[in-house]
Structure formats: structure tokens, C-alpha cells
Enzyme design. Sequence first.
Site, PDB file in Angstrom:
ATOM      1  N   HIS A  90      -0.353   7.783   2.334  1.00 40.37           N
ATOM      2  CA  HIS A  90       0.967   8.006   1.753  1.00 40.37           C
ATOM      3  C   HIS A  90       2.002   7.835   2.865  1.00 40.37           C
ATOM      4  O   HIS A  90       1.811   8.361   3.968  1.00 40.37           O
ATOM      5  CB  HIS A  90       1.039   9.414   1.147  1.00 40.37           C
ATOM      6  N   GLU A 139      -4.040  17.246  -7.239  1.00 37.77           N
ATOM      7  CA  GLU A 139      -2.590  17.300  -7.077  1.00 37.77           C
ATOM      8  C   GLU A 139      -2.103  16.037  -6.361  1.00 37.77           C
ATOM      9  O   GLU A 139      -2.666  15.642  -5.333  1.00 37.77           O
ATOM     10  CB  GLU A 139      -2.214  18.550  -6.261  1.00 37.77           C
ATOM     11  N   ASN A 165      -6.592   8.469   0.393  1.00 36.62           N
ATOM     12  CA  ASN A 165      -5.315   7.841   0.092  1.00 36.62           C
ATOM     13  C   ASN A 165      -4.483   7.782   1.364  1.00 36.62           C
ATOM     14  O   ASN A 165      -4.664   8.591   2.273  1.00 36.62           O
ATOM     15  CB  ASN A 165      -4.561   8.665  -0.964  1.00 36.62           C
ATOM     16  N   GLY A 209      -1.321  -5.387  -0.158  1.00 35.18           N
ATOM     17  CA  GLY A 209      -2.638  -5.105   0.403  1.00 35.18           C
ATOM     18  C   GLY A 209      -2.705  -5.184   1.920  1.00 35.18           C
ATOM     19  O   GLY A 209      -3.782  -5.424   2.474  1.00 35.18           O
TER      20      GLY A 209
HETATM   21  C1  GAR Z   1       2.047   1.512   1.866  1.00 34.81           C
HETATM   22  O1  GAR Z   1       3.199   1.856   2.577  1.00 34.81           O
HETATM   23  C2  GAR Z   1       1.376   2.763   1.328  1.00 34.81           C
HETATM   24  O2  GAR Z   1       1.454   3.858   2.191  1.00 34.81           O
HETATM   25  C3  GAR Z   1       2.189   3.005   0.093  1.00 34.81           C
HETATM   26  O3  GAR Z   1       2.389   1.730  -0.469  1.00 34.81           O
HETATM   27  C4  GAR Z   1       2.404   0.758   0.584  1.00 34.81           C
HETATM   28  C5  GAR Z   1       1.400  -0.306   0.246  1.00 34.81           C
HETATM   29  O4  GAR Z   1       1.463  -1.366   1.148  1.00 34.81           O
HETATM   30  N1  GAR Z   1       1.486   3.874  -0.816  1.00 34.81           N
HETATM   31  C6  GAR Z   1       2.099   4.728  -1.625  1.00 34.81           C
HETATM   32  O5  GAR Z   1       3.299   4.842  -1.694  1.00 34.81           O
HETATM   33  C7  GAR Z   1       1.161   5.572  -2.473  1.00 34.81           C
HETATM   34  N2  GAR Z   1       1.852   6.659  -3.057  1.00 34.81           N
HETATM   35  P1  GAR Z   1       0.262  -2.401   1.251  1.00 34.81           P
HETATM   36  O6  GAR Z   1      -0.061  -2.883  -0.169  1.00 34.81           O
HETATM   37  O7  GAR Z   1       0.821  -3.510   2.082  1.00 34.81           O
HETATM   38  O8  GAR Z   1      -0.906  -1.727   1.874  1.00 34.81           O
END
Ligand code: GAR
Length: 199
Positions: A121, A155, A119, A20
Site C-alpha cells: 500500500h 480489514e 499487499n 504491474g
Molecule cells: C502501487 O503504488 C501500489 O502500492 C498501489 O498501486 C500501485 C500499483 O502500481 N496499490 C494500492 O493503492 C492498493 N491499495 P503497479 O501496478 O505499477 O505495481
Amino acid sequence: MKGIIAVDMKNIVILISGGGSNMAAIVRAAQREHWDQRYSARVSAVISNRPDAGGLAFAREQGIAAQVVDHKPFANREEFDAALAAAIDRHEPALVVLAGFMRILTPGFVARYQGRLLNIHPSLLPAFPGLHTHQRALDAGCRFAGATVHQVTAELDFGPILEQAVVPVVPGDTAQSLAARVLTQEHLIYPRAIATLLR
Ligand code: GAR
């Protein structure tokens, strides 16, 4: 007698699955930049599909409603998404923010929040949607990597781009070192993208 002007707050609901850190960056930006006064907006809830998500404790420390909707007991994605939507809708959100939320959402869920579902990514979309983005960028010999904030459409890892950040790939990088460099940028662009939408 002074009248009291009731201002409708724009509620932000953040969905997480893990540490998070993006959620924490958004919460801190909201505090630092006084989103409540500037935009009549607040982070009203953090919801995780994993009971052990580290971000839940941070949210509770900040006085934010933190809830788990565990995906495991549900028979299929539709049933989980319906329970998740019910938890989200209690907060009447202006924005639903996916911040490291690692579940594929059904088209019905995406349609329900169309235009208010975001979102982040960890790649320069449309390159490398899906998982293992950093290793795939290294394997492809990319000189640059980055992150993308986008509106969510049906998508996966697609939809209108709101913000991007670019970082260099440096000699000796591993997926972990690149992920860490990208993550520092994620913490800047996600709050910025949300603040822009709230204006
Ligand atoms: C982040 O790098 C985010 O961009 C990625 O997961 C991580 C979460 O970190 N999200 C994805 O890969 C979604 N497809 P966090 O829990 O420390 O924010």
C-alpha cells in the site's frame, strides 16, 4: 545411477490490475537472486482483473502464465472472488501477492489465504488506508510519506506490517511526483519482504 531429488516448488501467484511495475520488480528480483535455487520458489502466475492491464504483456514475455479474471461479468464480489480463487488455486500457491490489485476482497477470500496473502500500500500504514493516499498525505502537510508491505486481514489496508520505506515530501510535490518517489521504494521493499518470507 544418480537419484533425482524432487523438490516441491513454492509457487507465487501475483494479482495485478494495472501497469504491474511491482510485479515486474518481484519477477526481476526472483531472477537476479535465483529464488528458484535459493528458496525453491518461483512466480508461477500473474492474474489480472482487468483485460487491459499493462503488466500482462511483461509476464507473458517472461514465460509466466498470465490470465485475466475480469470482475465485470460477475453479479457480486462473492462470485468474482470464487472465480478468482479457482484460478489462483490451480497453482497451489505458497504466497498470493497483491501488487496494485485494486479490488476489495471478501472476508471469505481473505480467510482462504490467511497467512500467505500479502499487499503493498502506498502510504505509511496505519496512516492513509484506501485511495488517493499521496494527495491526502500532501493535504495533511506530511513531511514524510512511504509505502508498506503487510499481511492481508479482513480489514482494508490493515494487518501485520512486514516492511516499510520512508521518502521525504519535498516542496512543490504533487500527488504524481510523490507517487513516483514512493514507487521506486515499493520496488525495493516488496521483493525483500517476499524473500524474507520464503527463507
Ligand atoms: C502501487 O503504488 C501500489 O502500492 C498501489 O498501486 C500501485 C500499483 O502500481 N496499490 C494500492 O493503492 C492498493 N491499495 P503497479 O501496478 O505499477 O505495481
